[in-house]
Design an enzyme around this catalytic site. Structure first.
Site, PDB file in Angstrom:
ATOM      1  N   ASP A 208      57.575 -17.535  26.496  1.00  0.00           N
ATOM      2  CA  ASP A 208      57.966 -18.692  25.703  1.00  0.00           C
ATOM      3  C   ASP A 208      59.026 -19.446  26.514  1.00  0.00           C
ATOM      4  O   ASP A 208      59.611 -18.882  27.449  1.00  0.00           O
ATOM      5  CB  ASP A 208      58.527 -18.212  24.360  1.00  0.00           C
ATOM      6  CG  ASP A 208      59.121 -19.336  23.554  1.00  0.00           C
ATOM      7  OD1 ASP A 208      58.439 -20.362  23.368  1.00  0.00           O
ATOM      8  OD2 ASP A 208      60.278 -19.198  23.104  1.00  0.00           O
TER       9      ASP A 208
ATOM     10  N   ASP B 157      61.254 -15.297  21.650  1.00  0.00           N
ATOM     11  CA  ASP B 157      62.475 -15.198  20.850  1.00  0.00           C
ATOM     12  C   ASP B 157      62.271 -15.735  19.442  1.00  0.00           C
ATOM     13  O   ASP B 157      63.183 -15.672  18.621  1.00  0.00           O
ATOM     14  CB  ASP B 157      63.607 -16.007  21.504  1.00  0.00           C
ATOM     15  CG  ASP B 157      63.387 -17.504  21.336  1.00  0.00           C
ATOM     16  OD1 ASP B 157      64.236 -18.164  20.719  1.00  0.00           O
ATOM     17  OD2 ASP B 157      62.356 -18.004  21.816  1.00  0.00           O
TER      18      ASP B 157
ATOM     19  N   ASP C  90      61.650 -22.356  25.144  1.00  0.00           N
ATOM     20  CA  ASP C  90      62.928 -22.595  24.467  1.00  0.00           C
ATOM     21  C   ASP C  90      63.469 -21.314  23.845  1.00  0.00           C
ATOM     22  O   ASP C  90      62.815 -20.702  22.996  1.00  0.00           O
ATOM     23  CB  ASP C  90      62.755 -23.661  23.377  1.00  0.00           C
ATOM     24  CG  ASP C  90      62.517 -25.037  23.976  1.00  0.00           C
ATOM     25  OD1 ASP C  90      63.487 -25.630  24.446  1.00  0.00           O
ATOM     26  OD2 ASP C  90      61.362 -25.503  23.981  1.00  0.00           O
TER      27      ASP C  90
END
Length: 200
Positions: A15, A171, A17
């Site tokens: 991922d 996250d 961001d």
């Protein structure tokens, strides 16, 4: 317990961001700027709840939440420009970048993000890691966004690796759900990262 690549992983998906890029403070700051323009006080909790979704969905949520008459597309344009203009404030998440650099050339790697194609390119370039990845799948490249698995399945397809042999570093709750739906190995990076005052 440090972050580790699974011994059975044949490809890695990251991922962007909050995983590769500690961009949440910059996102919150630029949403605050949008709020100043449109007359609302942005709630940073929205970023945590919706991490992984495309900006247009944030904009629609904000229009509804704050009863704005604004067009969500106009909000997106303002938000994205403010974010791109602030790209120099982005910081790499060193714990994840270390894995990228260690496995570069050993395993195929890709980025699966809910960010726009331009936002992904701006961030990867600013962080100096654009050349480490075999593929980048952005919000512009899929019809169904996280928590649907399409983003990660497309990463696997572009790398030529079976989904079950891919390890995803994420996250966001939506991204973790998407990776599980894709049948991939999932690593929640949050327990291993110090985001500073913007800790999840």
């Amino acid at each position: 317990m440090t972050l580790q690549v699974h011994p059975e992983a044949k490809a890695l998906i990251f991922d962007l961001d909050g995983t590769l890029s500690n961009s949440l403070p910059v996102h919150v700051a630029t949403w605050n700027k949008v709020g100043e323009t449109y007359g609302f006080t942005f709630d940073p909790q929205i970023v945590h709840e919706m991490t992984g979704r495309p900006t247009i969905e944030f904009a629609r949520h904000i229009v509804e939440k704050y009863n704005l008459t604004a067009n969500p597309e106009d909000i997106v344009k303002l938000k994205q420009k403010a974010f791109w203009d602030s790209a120099e404030l982005l910081e790499p998440v060193q714990e994840i970048i270390a894995i990228v650099k260690e496995y570069h050339g050993q395993l195929p790697m890709s980025v699966g993000t809910g960010a726009s194609r331009k936002s992904a390119e701006v961030q990867l370039s600013e962080l100096g890691i654009a050349d480490y990845f075999d593929a980048v799948v952005s919000a512009n490249d899929v019809a169904s966004h996280k928590p649907e698995p399409e983003t990660f399945l497309k990463c696997a397809q572009l790398m030529g690796v079976e989904p079950t042999a891919c390890q995803v570093f994420e996250d966001g709750d939506l991204g973790i759900e998407a990776a599980k739906k894709a049948g991939m190995m999932v690593t929640d990076v949050r327990p291993h990262i110090n985001y500073g005052e913007w800790d999840h």
